[in-house]
Each structure stands twice: as structure tokens, then as C-alpha cells.
Design a protein around this motif. Structure first.
Motif, PDB file in Angstrom:
ATOM      1  N   SER A   1      -3.847  -6.216   5.764  1.00  0.00           N
ATOM      2  CA  SER A   1      -4.693  -5.063   6.069  1.00  0.00           C
ATOM      3  C   SER A   1      -3.817  -3.815   6.148  1.00  0.00           C
ATOM      4  O   SER A   1      -2.822  -3.797   6.890  1.00  0.00           O
ATOM      5  N   VAL A   2      -4.209  -2.781   5.406  1.00  0.00           N
ATOM      6  CA  VAL A   2      -3.421  -1.550   5.355  1.00  0.00           C
ATOM      7  C   VAL A   2      -4.322  -0.346   5.630  1.00  0.00           C
ATOM      8  O   VAL A   2      -5.545  -0.465   5.675  1.00  0.00           O
ATOM      9  N   ASP A   3      -3.706   0.825   5.793  1.00  0.00           N
ATOM     10  CA  ASP A   3      -4.458   1.995   6.240  1.00  0.00           C
ATOM     11  C   ASP A   3      -5.111   2.788   5.116  1.00  0.00           C
ATOM     12  O   ASP A   3      -5.951   3.650   5.373  1.00  0.00           O
ATOM     13  N   GLN A   4      -4.735   2.526   3.868  1.00  0.00           N
ATOM     14  CA  GLN A   4      -5.291   3.283   2.745  1.00  0.00           C
ATOM     15  C   GLN A   4      -5.039   2.533   1.445  1.00  0.00           C
ATOM     16  O   GLN A   4      -4.241   1.602   1.404  1.00  0.00           O
ATOM     17  N   LYS A   5      -5.749   2.945   0.402  1.00  0.00           N
ATOM     18  CA  LYS A   5      -5.492   2.401  -0.921  1.00  0.00           C
ATOM     19  C   LYS A   5      -4.544   3.343  -1.643  1.00  0.00           C
ATOM     20  O   LYS A   5      -4.855   4.510  -1.889  1.00  0.00           O
ATOM     21  N   LYS A   6      -3.379   2.808  -1.962  1.00  0.00           N
ATOM     22  CA  LYS A   6      -2.368   3.610  -2.648  1.00  0.00           C
ATOM     23  C   LYS A   6      -1.705   2.725  -3.683  1.00  0.00           C
ATOM     24  O   LYS A   6      -0.798   1.954  -3.357  1.00  0.00           O
ATOM     25  N   PRO A   7      -2.152   2.782  -4.929  1.00  0.00           N
ATOM     26  CA  PRO A   7      -1.589   1.905  -5.953  1.00  0.00           C
ATOM     27  C   PRO A   7      -0.070   2.007  -6.023  1.00  0.00           C
ATOM     28  O   PRO A   7       0.494   3.103  -6.043  1.00  0.00           O
ATOM     29  N   MET A   8       0.570   0.861  -6.012  1.00  0.00           N
ATOM     30  CA  MET A   8       2.027   0.825  -6.147  1.00  0.00           C
ATOM     31  C   MET A   8       2.422  -0.520  -6.729  1.00  0.00           C
ATOM     32  O   MET A   8       1.677  -1.503  -6.627  1.00  0.00           O
ATOM     33  N   GLU A   9       3.589  -0.549  -7.316  1.00  0.00           N
ATOM     34  CA  GLU A   9       4.047  -1.735  -8.036  1.00  0.00           C
ATOM     35  C   GLU A   9       4.121  -2.945  -7.111  1.00  0.00           C
ATOM     36  O   GLU A   9       4.638  -2.872  -5.997  1.00  0.00           O
ATOM     37  N   GLY A  10       3.571  -4.063  -7.586  1.00  0.00           N
ATOM     38  CA  GLY A  10       3.635  -5.311  -6.854  1.00  0.00           C
ATOM     39  C   GLY A  10       2.491  -5.527  -5.880  1.00  0.00           C
ATOM     40  O   GLY A  10       2.370  -6.609  -5.305  1.00  0.00           O
ATOM     41  N   PHE A  11       1.650  -4.519  -5.659  1.00  0.00           N
ATOM     42  CA  PHE A  11       0.534  -4.629  -4.728  1.00  0.00           C
ATOM     43  C   PHE A  11      -0.786  -4.674  -5.502  1.00  0.00           C
ATOM     44  O   PHE A  11      -1.084  -3.795  -6.290  1.00  0.00           O
ATOM     45  N   GLY A  12      -1.580  -5.711  -5.259  1.00  0.00           N
ATOM     46  CA  GLY A  12      -2.882  -5.830  -5.914  1.00  0.00           C
ATOM     47  C   GLY A  12      -3.224  -7.296  -6.138  1.00  0.00           C
ATOM     48  O   GLY A  12      -2.331  -8.159  -6.140  1.00  0.00           O
ATOM     49  N   PRO A  13      -4.527  -7.591  -6.249  1.00  0.00           N
ATOM     50  CA  PRO A  13      -5.665  -6.659  -6.278  1.00  0.00           C
ATOM     51  C   PRO A  13      -5.990  -6.092  -4.895  1.00  0.00           C
ATOM     52  O   PRO A  13      -5.559  -6.616  -3.878  1.00  0.00           O
ATOM     53  N   TRP A  14      -6.811  -5.011  -4.914  1.00  0.00           N
ATOM     54  CA  TRP A  14      -7.220  -4.315  -3.710  1.00  0.00           C
ATOM     55  C   TRP A  14      -8.691  -4.592  -3.421  1.00  0.00           C
ATOM     56  O   TRP A  14      -9.486  -4.806  -4.330  1.00  0.00           O
ATOM     57  N   THR A  15      -9.053  -4.558  -2.140  1.00  0.00           N
ATOM     58  CA  THR A  15     -10.457  -4.559  -1.744  1.00  0.00           C
ATOM     59  C   THR A  15     -10.642  -3.504  -0.661  1.00  0.00           C
ATOM     60  O   THR A  15      -9.711  -3.195   0.087  1.00  0.00           O
ATOM     61  N   ALA A  16     -11.835  -2.942  -0.606  1.00  0.00           N
ATOM     62  CA  ALA A  16     -12.160  -1.934   0.405  1.00  0.00           C
ATOM     63  C   ALA A  16     -13.560  -2.193   0.926  1.00  0.00           C
ATOM     64  O   ALA A  16     -14.478  -2.463   0.155  1.00  0.00           O
ATOM     65  N   ARG A  17     -13.689  -2.148   2.263  1.00  0.00           N
ATOM     66  CA  ARG A  17     -14.985  -2.361   2.888  1.00  0.00           C
ATOM     67  C   ARG A  17     -15.045  -1.587   4.188  1.00  0.00           C
ATOM     68  O   ARG A  17     -14.202  -1.773   5.054  1.00  0.00           O
ATOM     69  N   GLN A  18     -16.025  -0.706   4.303  1.00  0.00           N
ATOM     70  CA  GLN A  18     -16.232   0.074   5.517  1.00  0.00           C
ATOM     71  C   GLN A  18     -14.945   0.763   5.973  1.00  0.00           C
ATOM     72  O   GLN A  18     -14.550   0.674   7.134  1.00  0.00           O
ATOM     73  N   SER A  19     -14.290   1.434   5.026  1.00  0.00           N
ATOM     74  CA  SER A  19     -13.058   2.185   5.295  1.00  0.00           C
ATOM     75  C   SER A  19     -11.902   1.300   5.742  1.00  0.00           C
ATOM     76  O   SER A  19     -10.936   1.778   6.346  1.00  0.00           O
ATOM     77  N   ARG A  20     -12.001   0.008   5.451  1.00  0.00           N
ATOM     78  CA  ARG A  20     -10.890  -0.898   5.710  1.00  0.00           C
ATOM     79  C   ARG A  20     -10.361  -1.386   4.366  1.00  0.00           C
ATOM     80  O   ARG A  20     -11.123  -1.727   3.471  1.00  0.00           O
ATOM     81  N   PHE A  21      -9.041  -1.442   4.250  1.00  0.00           N
ATOM     82  CA  PHE A  21      -8.408  -1.756   2.976  1.00  0.00           C
ATOM     83  C   PHE A  21      -7.555  -3.015   3.102  1.00  0.00           C
ATOM     84  O   PHE A  21      -6.836  -3.195   4.088  1.00  0.00           O
ATOM     85  N   ALA A  22      -7.658  -3.878   2.098  1.00  0.00           N
ATOM     86  CA  ALA A  22      -6.847  -5.091   2.045  1.00  0.00           C
ATOM     87  C   ALA A  22      -6.235  -5.202   0.662  1.00  0.00           C
ATOM     88  O   ALA A  22      -6.833  -4.785  -0.339  1.00  0.00           O
ATOM     89  N   VAL A  23      -5.041  -5.781   0.603  1.00  0.00           N
ATOM     90  CA  VAL A  23      -4.345  -5.893  -0.672  1.00  0.00           C
ATOM     91  C   VAL A  23      -3.438  -7.118  -0.641  1.00  0.00           C
ATOM     92  O   VAL A  23      -2.946  -7.507   0.428  1.00  0.00           O
ATOM     93  N   GLN A  24      -3.249  -7.719  -1.789  1.00  0.00           N
ATOM     94  CA  GLN A  24      -2.254  -8.783  -1.905  1.00  0.00           C
ATOM     95  C   GLN A  24      -0.902  -8.131  -2.156  1.00  0.00           C
ATOM     96  O   GLN A  24      -0.719  -7.450  -3.165  1.00  0.00           O
ATOM     97  N   PRO A  25       0.062  -8.324  -1.249  1.00  0.00           N
ATOM     98  CA  PRO A  25       1.374  -7.700  -1.402  1.00  0.00           C
ATOM     99  C   PRO A  25       2.324  -8.605  -2.163  1.00  0.00           C
ATOM    100  O   PRO A  25       1.981  -9.751  -2.486  1.00  0.00           O
ATOM    101  N   PRO A  26       3.530  -8.139  -2.433  1.00  0.00           N
ATOM    102  CA  PRO A  26       4.542  -9.020  -3.031  1.00  0.00           C
ATOM    103  C   PRO A  26       4.787 -10.250  -2.163  1.00  0.00           C
ATOM    104  O   PRO A  26       4.605 -10.226  -0.941  1.00  0.00           O
ATOM    105  N   LEU A  27       5.233 -11.316  -2.791  1.00  0.00           N
ATOM    106  CA  LEU A  27       5.389 -12.604  -2.123  1.00  0.00           C
ATOM    107  C   LEU A  27       6.314 -12.525  -0.913  1.00  0.00           C
ATOM    108  O   LEU A  27       6.062 -13.173   0.114  1.00  0.00           O
ATOM    109  N   ASP A  28       7.378 -11.749  -0.995  1.00  0.00           N
ATOM    110  CA  ASP A  28       8.336 -11.713   0.106  1.00  0.00           C
ATOM    111  C   ASP A  28       7.721 -11.161   1.386  1.00  0.00           C
ATOM    112  O   ASP A  28       8.127 -11.539   2.494  1.00  0.00           O
TER     113      ASP A  28
END
Length: 240
Positions: free
Chosen positions: A111-138
Motif C-alpha cells: 500500500s502506497v500513498d500515490q500512483k507514480k509509475p516507476m521502473e519495477g513497480f506494477g501492476p497498479w490498482t486504485a480504490r477510494q483514493s488508496r493505491f496498491a502496487v506490486q513492487p520489485p521482489l527484494d
């Protein structure tokens, strides 16, 4: 509590169970605070099969001192280290008649504070101003989860099933599980106990069949800061 035993078990199997972290009185006090909380907010999810509170420690800040008692703080310090902080918290209440079940999966998003496309992060989901993303494995490998059980939980009311050691195999799609090589283990936890797990361990839970309730507080911890411009949505430092 044998801290080295539990550290070794988590490293090898991806999980461990430690009972008697909270007394019956502490569980009662936690339960009362939850019960008396206004549940009309958008972070509260209610259905016949499940009641859930997302951003749990943000929504009910009065619970922090009750949850992070001396035993819990000792567990975190001795199993994880001094630099770990909260990054996500959820409360689940699986009622006595719940048909809710969860198929095998890994916990692959943060869970993160905003959607900000960056390398290694994705896919993104957003619901009710809440943002989730799959981060790099590490980043996923650095996270620990603690599940606090407010009720006795076994295979009849949704105790987690896990595939031991699967946390060490990277992204592991459940449809590719080879059951001739893997094993399944059910993880009963007593009321007032905790289960520590790595989010990459394959885990699932069954429907309730014994008419017993299952309430769990799920808290994730990390010691990693995210790349510039991206922040944990629920970062909370644990006071010593």
C-alpha cells in the motif's frame, strides 16, 4: 519464547506460530475498542461472510498501545530487528456462519500513498483514493507479517494453510504448484497467539465449518524506504 528457533523456522519454512502473546484481558480490551468503533467509514467492508477494516491502525489509533505490548515489541525486535516499522494493517472478522474462503496465493502488493509509475513497480490498482502496487521482489522479501488471533483458530474455522518453503521461490503461481513435491500444512493458533509469516509464502484458508468465529489483526512490517516520491501509505514507527 526461543527467538533463534523462531528466526530459523521463519527463514526455512516461511512462517512460525507463537502462542500466549496477549492475555485474555488484553484480547477483551482490544475486542471492545473494535466493537465500539464507528463502522460507517469507507475503509470498513461489511458482508454476510466477512467484516474487514483496512488501514486498521490509522482508523483506530487508540489500539496501538494495546497491540504493541511488551511481548509484541520484543518479538518484533528479536525476530526482525530494531529498524522495522508498520507498513500495512487490516482487521478481518470471519463470522460463525461464514462461507468465505481464500484460494492459494502470495501477498504481492504493498500500500502506497500515490500512483507514480516507476521502473519495477506494477501492476497498479486504485480504490477510494488508496493505491496498491506490486513492487520489485527484494521489497517483498524484506516484509514480515504478524497475524494476531483474537479467537482460537484451527482447520474448522479458517486457520491458514501454507506451503512450507514456498516463500523462497520468488513469484510462485498457485496454478503451477506440484503437489507431488510440495506439502500443505495447517497452522492452528490459540486465542492471544500470533502467526509470523513471509508474504511470499503460498497460503489459503477454508470456509468455516464448526460455527466458530475467526478474528485476526494482520500487520505488515518492513525496514525499507521506497524510491524517491513514493511512500508507504501506513508507515508507523513503533515506540520503544
Amino acid at each position: 519464547m526461543n527467538s533463534q528457533y523462531h528466526k530459523n523456522t521463519i527463514a526455512e519454512n516461511g512462517f512460525t506460530v507463537i502462542n500466549r502473546i496477549f492475555s485474555d484481558n488484553e484480547i477483551q480490551r482490544i475486542s471492545e475498542v473494535i466493537r465500539n468503533t464507528d463502522s460507517s467509514k469507507e475503509t470498513f467492508r461489511k458482508s454476510e461472510d466477512l467484516f474487514a477494516i483496512r488501514q486498521f491502525l490509522k482508523e483506530i489509533p487508540g489500539l496501538r498501545d494495546l497491540i504493541f505490548n511488551e511481548k509484541m515489541k520484543t518479538v518484533i525486535r528479536e525476530r526482525f530487528g530494531d529498524r522495522y516499522f508498520v507498513v500495512k494493517s487490516i482487521y478481518f472478522d470471519k463470522p460463525e456462519t461464514s462461507n468465505w474462503y481464500v484460494a492459494y496465493h502470495q501477498d504481492l502488493t504493498i500500500s502506497v500513498d500515490q500512483k507514480k509509475p516507476m521502473e519495477g513497480f506494477g501492476p497498479w490498482t486504485a480504490r477510494q483514493s488508496r493505491f496498491a502496487v506490486q513492487p520489485p521482489l527484494d521489497i517483498l522479501e524484506n516484509i514480515y507479517t504478524i497475524r494476531i488471533h483474537l479467537d482460537d483458530t484451527d482447520e474448522n474455522n479458517g486457520a491458514l494453510k501454507v506451503v512450507p518453503g514456498s516463500h523462497a521461490k520468488g513469484i510462485y503461481r498457485p496454478e503451477t504448484i506440484d503437489w507431488s513435491k510440495e506439502t500443505e500444512e495447517i497452522c492452528p493458533v490459540e486465542k492471544g497467539g500470533i502467526m509470523i509469516m513471509k508474504p511470499l509464502i503460498l497460503h489459503a484458508s477454508n470456509r468455516t465449518t464448526n460455527g466458530n468465529r475467526r478474528r485476526v489483526i494482520h500487520i505488515e512490517f518492513s525496514e525499507r524506504e521506497l524510491p524517491a516520491g513514493l511512500n508507504w501509505a501506513e508507515k508507523m514507527v513503533i515506540e520503544n
